[in-house]
Scaffold this motif. Structure first.
Motif, mmCIF file in Angstrom:
data_model
loop_
_atom_site.group_PDB
_atom_site.id
_atom_site.type_symbol
_atom_site.label_atom_id
_atom_site.label_comp_id
_atom_site.label_asym_id
_atom_site.label_seq_id
_atom_site.Cartn_x
_atom_site.Cartn_y
_atom_site.Cartn_z
ATOM 1 N N CYS A 15 0.777 -1.226 -0.226
ATOM 2 C CA CYS A 15 0.012 -0.066 0.138
ATOM 3 C C CYS A 15 1.026 1.347 0.008
ATOM 4 O O CYS A 15 1.669 1.457 0.882
ATOM 5 N N LYS A 17 0.027 4.395 0.821
ATOM 6 C CA LYS A 17 -0.151 5.039 1.723
ATOM 7 C C LYS A 17 0.575 4.769 3.050
ATOM 8 O O LYS A 17 1.330 5.388 3.932
ATOM 9 N N ALA A 18 0.676 3.276 3.380
ATOM 10 C CA ALA A 18 1.499 2.925 4.100
ATOM 11 C C ALA A 18 2.934 2.974 4.343
ATOM 12 O O ALA A 18 3.577 3.500 5.201
ATOM 13 N N VAL A 203 -5.715 6.571 -0.610
ATOM 14 C CA VAL A 203 -5.727 5.365 -0.821
ATOM 15 C C VAL A 203 -6.779 5.026 0.236
ATOM 16 O O VAL A 203 -6.712 5.155 1.425
ATOM 17 N N ASN A 204 -7.894 4.430 -0.321
ATOM 18 C CA ASN A 204 -9.061 3.779 0.427
ATOM 19 C C ASN A 204 -8.797 2.594 1.165
ATOM 20 O O ASN A 204 -7.727 1.689 0.887
ATOM 21 N N ILE A 205 -9.185 2.273 2.239
ATOM 22 C CA ILE A 205 -9.164 1.111 3.110
ATOM 23 C C ILE A 205 -9.515 -0.113 2.129
ATOM 24 O O ILE A 205 -10.390 0.136 1.077
ATOM 25 N N HIS A 208 -6.065 -4.843 1.114
ATOM 26 C CA HIS A 208 -4.903 -4.646 1.174
ATOM 27 C C HIS A 208 -4.483 -4.149 2.777
ATOM 28 O O HIS A 208 -3.237 -4.422 3.050
ATOM 29 N N CYS A 209 -5.404 -3.887 3.673
ATOM 30 C CA CYS A 209 -5.013 -3.579 4.813
ATOM 31 C C CYS A 209 -4.677 -4.915 5.718
ATOM 32 O O CYS A 209 -4.074 -4.684 6.618
ATOM 33 N N CYS A 215 -1.833 -4.346 8.024
ATOM 34 C CA CYS A 215 -1.077 -3.308 8.124
ATOM 35 C C CYS A 215 -0.940 -2.501 9.698
ATOM 36 O O CYS A 215 -2.094 -2.667 10.098
ATOM 37 N N PHE A 217 -1.001 0.670 10.328
ATOM 38 C CA PHE A 217 -1.815 2.036 10.192
ATOM 39 C C PHE A 217 -3.181 1.776 10.150
ATOM 40 O O PHE A 217 -4.042 2.838 10.143
ATOM 41 N N GLN A 218 -3.794 0.645 10.668
ATOM 42 C CA GLN A 218 -5.244 0.304 10.618
ATOM 43 C C GLN A 218 -5.768 1.375 11.657
ATOM 44 O O GLN A 218 -6.942 1.777 11.312
ATOM 45 N N CYS A 221 -6.193 4.531 9.899
ATOM 46 C CA CYS A 221 -6.954 4.637 8.372
ATOM 47 C C CYS A 221 -8.468 4.201 8.817
ATOM 48 O O CYS A 221 -9.219 4.648 8.133
ATOM 49 N N TRP A 222 -8.622 3.476 9.753
ATOM 50 C CA TRP A 222 -10.032 2.954 9.751
ATOM 51 C C TRP A 222 -10.862 3.800 10.944
ATOM 52 O O TRP A 222 -11.817 3.280 11.237
HETATM 53 S S1 SF4 Z 1 -4.754 0.716 6.792
HETATM 54 FE FE1 SF4 Z 1 -4.935 0.178 4.958
HETATM 55 S S2 SF4 Z 1 -5.013 2.019 3.583
HETATM 56 FE FE2 SF4 Z 1 -4.214 2.611 5.583
HETATM 57 S S3 SF4 Z 1 -2.145 2.647 5.184
HETATM 58 FE FE3 SF4 Z 1 -2.670 0.598 5.776
HETATM 59 S S4 SF4 Z 1 -2.850 -0.877 4.203
HETATM 60 FE FE4 SF4 Z 1 -3.002 1.332 3.504
#
Ligand code: SF4
Length: 487
Positions: A15, A17-18, A203-205, A208-209, A215, A217-218, A221-222
Motif C-alpha cells: 500500500c 499510503k502505508a 488510498v481507500n481502506i 490490502h489492509c 498493516c 496503520f489500521q 486509517c480505519w
Molecule cells: S490501513 Fe490500509 S489504507 Fe491505511 S495505510 Fe494501511 S494498508 Fe493502506
C-alpha cells in the motif's frame, strides 16, 4: 541518505499510503503485537545460527541508522580486500535504496548472495525481497555467481548439537530475480515518488489492509469506520463487502436492504446493531454432548513449536507440550463422594479440582505431560478444550489417546462454535480465547496467547509465574463459555 529499504519497499508494494505514513508519520503506527515481536526475534535467532554455514565472516551490522553511510563504505573496502571471504549484513545502496544482505560469500572472483528465512517454505514476499536485493547488488556492480534463499529443512532431526549444514536448505532464485529486475526498477521509481509527495496519497481502506500482512496503520486509517460497521462481518467475502462500501452502501441499514433477510450476513449485522453476538443455537445444541456427561474437565494446553529444534529427536517447528491447566468438575454424587467439600467456598472447590503442570524451566521434561494427561483425563467423561487444531489428532499423535476411550470425549469449543457460526466483531481477525472473552464476557483486553508463550520460554521465574496464571485464566474462559452454552 536512502529513501527506500527492504521493509519500506515491501510495505509500499502492499500500500502506497502505508509506505508514506511509515516514512513521514511513523508515530501513528499501531503498537506491535507480541506475536509480531516474537516473529522478529525468531528471525534474528535463525539468522545468527545460519552464519555458521559460512563461518568466520565480518559482521557489518550498524549500531544505529546514522552509521549506514560508513557501513556502505566499509562493505566496499571489504569487497576489495582479498582477505575478506564472508560478510554478514553487508550494506549496499543504489538508486536511493538501501539493503542489508544476510550473507555475502566470496566465490572465486564472484560473490554468492544468501538471504536467510526462518520458515520451512518460501513465499512470494521472500522472492520479492530477494528481487529488490538483487536489483541493488546488480546496480552497485557486485559480480554475483548466484543468489540463494536459505531456509529451514523440515526433515532435519536434531541429534546432539545442531548440524547447520543439515538444518538449512538453499534454493537458487537467480532466474527469478534477474527476470524481475525491470519490475523492481519500476516499483522503486514509483515508490520514491510516493515518498516525495507533499501529502499522503489517497488510498481507500480495503483488503490490502490485512493482505499479505496486517498493516500497522489500521488504527489511523480505519478510525472513521464505526465499530459496528458491516465491514467487520465475516459471512461474506471481504472483496464483496468493500465493493458494496465503495458503491455507496455505507451503513448497516443500506447493507441489510441488499441481502437476504435470513442470511448469515443479516444475522451478523443484527448482532452488530444490538451490540451482541450471533450464534446458530439450533446447530449449537445439536452438537451438545448427549447424554449430559457426569464429569467434565476443562483442558488448556500450551504448545511450543521452536523454529530451531531444542531437543534430540525433534524437527524444526515440531510441537511439544510446554504446560497444561486442567479444571475438573464432577456432578455431586453422595454415594461415591461423602461430602469432602463441606465448608469450602466455590473458589476453593475449583482450586481443589485444578491441576497445573509445566516444564518451563526444563523443556526436556515435556513428555512427562503425556503420562500425566493419560492419568488425569481418564477420570472424566468429557474433556472440553478450545483448540484451533484438531485436538483429538494431536492427542493421538502424542499417544495421550491410545484408543477411542478418550477420543470420543474431546469436545472442542473452537470447532463447535465455528460450526454454529458464532460471530462477534472481536473475532474478525480470528476466533481466539482472547477474542472469545471480549465477545462474551468483558471488553477488557486481558492477555495475548502469544504473550503466555513468550513468558513460558523466557528464562525468567517471574514470567513463568505469570504464564501459569494466564494459562489458568484462559482455562476459566473455556469453562465459562462451555457453561454459558451447555449448562
Ligand atoms: S490501513 Fe490500509 S489504507 Fe491505511 S495505510 Fe494501511 S494498508 Fe493502506
Amino acid at each position: 541518505m536512502h529513501i527506500l529499504s527492504k521493509s519500506t519497499y515491501i510495505k509500499g508494494l502492499q500500500c502506497e499510503k502505508a509506505l508514506y505514513m511509515q516514512k513521514k508519520h511513523p508515530y501513528l503506527r499501531d503498537k506491535l503485537s507480541i506475536e509480531q515481536r516474537a516473529k522478529f526475534q525468531r528471525g534474528t535467532d535463525v539468522g545468527v545460527l545460519a552464519h555458521k554455514v559460512f563461518p568466520n565472516g565480518i559482521d557489518m551490522s550498524p549500531n544505529s541508522p546514522s552509521q549506514f553511510p560508513k557501513k556502505v563504505q566499509e562493505t566496499w573496502d571489504n569487497l576489495c580486500n582479498p582477505e575478506v571471504n564472508v560478510m554478514y549484513e553487508a550494506v549496499f545502496q543504489y538508486n536511493d535504496t538501501l539493503i542489508m544482505l544476510d550473507m555475502l560469500v566470496r566465490d572465486g572472483d564472484h560473490w554468492l548472495a544468501v538471504e536467510v528465512k526462518s520458515s520451512m517454505r518460501l513465499s512470494d514476499t521472500y522472492y520479492n525481497d530477494a528481487a529488490l536485493q538483487y536489483y541493488v547488488l546488480h546496480g552497485c556492480g557486485v559480480p554475483l555467481s548466484d543468489f540463494r534463499l536459505m531456509y529451514l529443512n523440515g526433515d532435519y532431526v536434531k541429534e546432539g548439537s545442531i548440524d547447520v549444514q543439515q538444518l538449512f536448505k538453499m534454493e537458487s532464485v537467480m532466474e527469478y530475480v534477474t527476470e524481475h529486475e525491470a519490475f523492481v526498477k519500476e516499483n522503486v521509481e514509483r515508490l520514491k515518488k510516493v515518498v516525495a509527495l507533499p501529502h499522503s496519497p489517497l488510498v481507500n481502506i480495503g483488503t490490502h489492509c490485512y493482505n499479505p500482512y496486517p498493516c500497522d496503520f489500521q488504527g489511523h486509517c480505519w478510525k472513521l469506520i464505526p465499530r459496528n460497521s458491516f465491514l467487520f462481518t465475516t459471512a461474506m467475502d471481504d472483496e464483496i463487502l468493500f465493493q458494496c462500501y465503495f458503491n455507496g452502501v455505507n451503513s448497516n441499514a443500506k447493507m441489510l436492504r441488499q441481502i437476504e433477510p435470513d442470511s448469515l450476513e443479516a444475522h451478523q449485522i443484527e448482532a452488530l446493531d444490538t451490540n451482541s453476538y450471533y450464534v446458530d443455537y439450533k446447530t449449537l445444541y445439536s452438537l451438545a454432548p448427549q447424554p449430559k456427561p457426569k464429569s467434565v474437565a476443562y483442558l488448556n494446553l500450551l504448545f511450543n513449536r521452536p523454529a530451531i529444534p531444542e531437543l534430540d529427536g525433534t524437527k524444526p517447528y515440531e510441537e511439544m507440550i510446554l504446560a497444561f491447566a486442567l479444571q475438573g468438575e464432577h456432578k455431586y454424587d453422595a454415594s461415591i463422594d461423602p461430602m469432602p467439600s463441606i465448608g469450602l467456598r466455590r473458589d476453593d472447590l475449583a482450586a481443589q479440582n485444578r491441576f497445573v503442570w509445566d516444564c518451563f524451566d526444563d523443556h526436556s521434561r515435556w513428555k512427562e505431560a503425556i503420562d500425566l494427561l493419560i492419568e488425569k483425563l481418564s477420570h472424566y467423561e468429557q474433556i472440553v478444550c478450545f483448540a484451533p487444531q484438531n485436538l483429538t489428532t494431536t492427542l493421538l499423535r502424542h499417544k495421550i489417546i491410545q484408543n477411542q476411550t478418550i477420543g470420543y470425549k474431546v469436545f472442542n469449543l473452537f470447532e463447535v462454535l465455528q460450526q454454529a457460526h458464532f460471530y462477534h466483531p472481536a473475532i474478525k481477525q480470528g476466533l481466539t480465547l482472547q477474542s472469545l472473552e471480549k465477545s462474551l464476557f468483558s471488553d477488557a483486553k486481558l492477555f495475548e496467547h502469544s504473550r503466555i508463550l513468550l513468558e513460558a520460554t523466557s528464562n525468567d521465574l517471574l514470567s513463568y509465574q505469570q504464564a501459569r496464571e494466564d494459562l489458568i485464566t484462559e482455562n476459566e474462559i473455556i469453562t465459562k463459555t462451555y457453561q454459558l452454552f451447555f449448562k
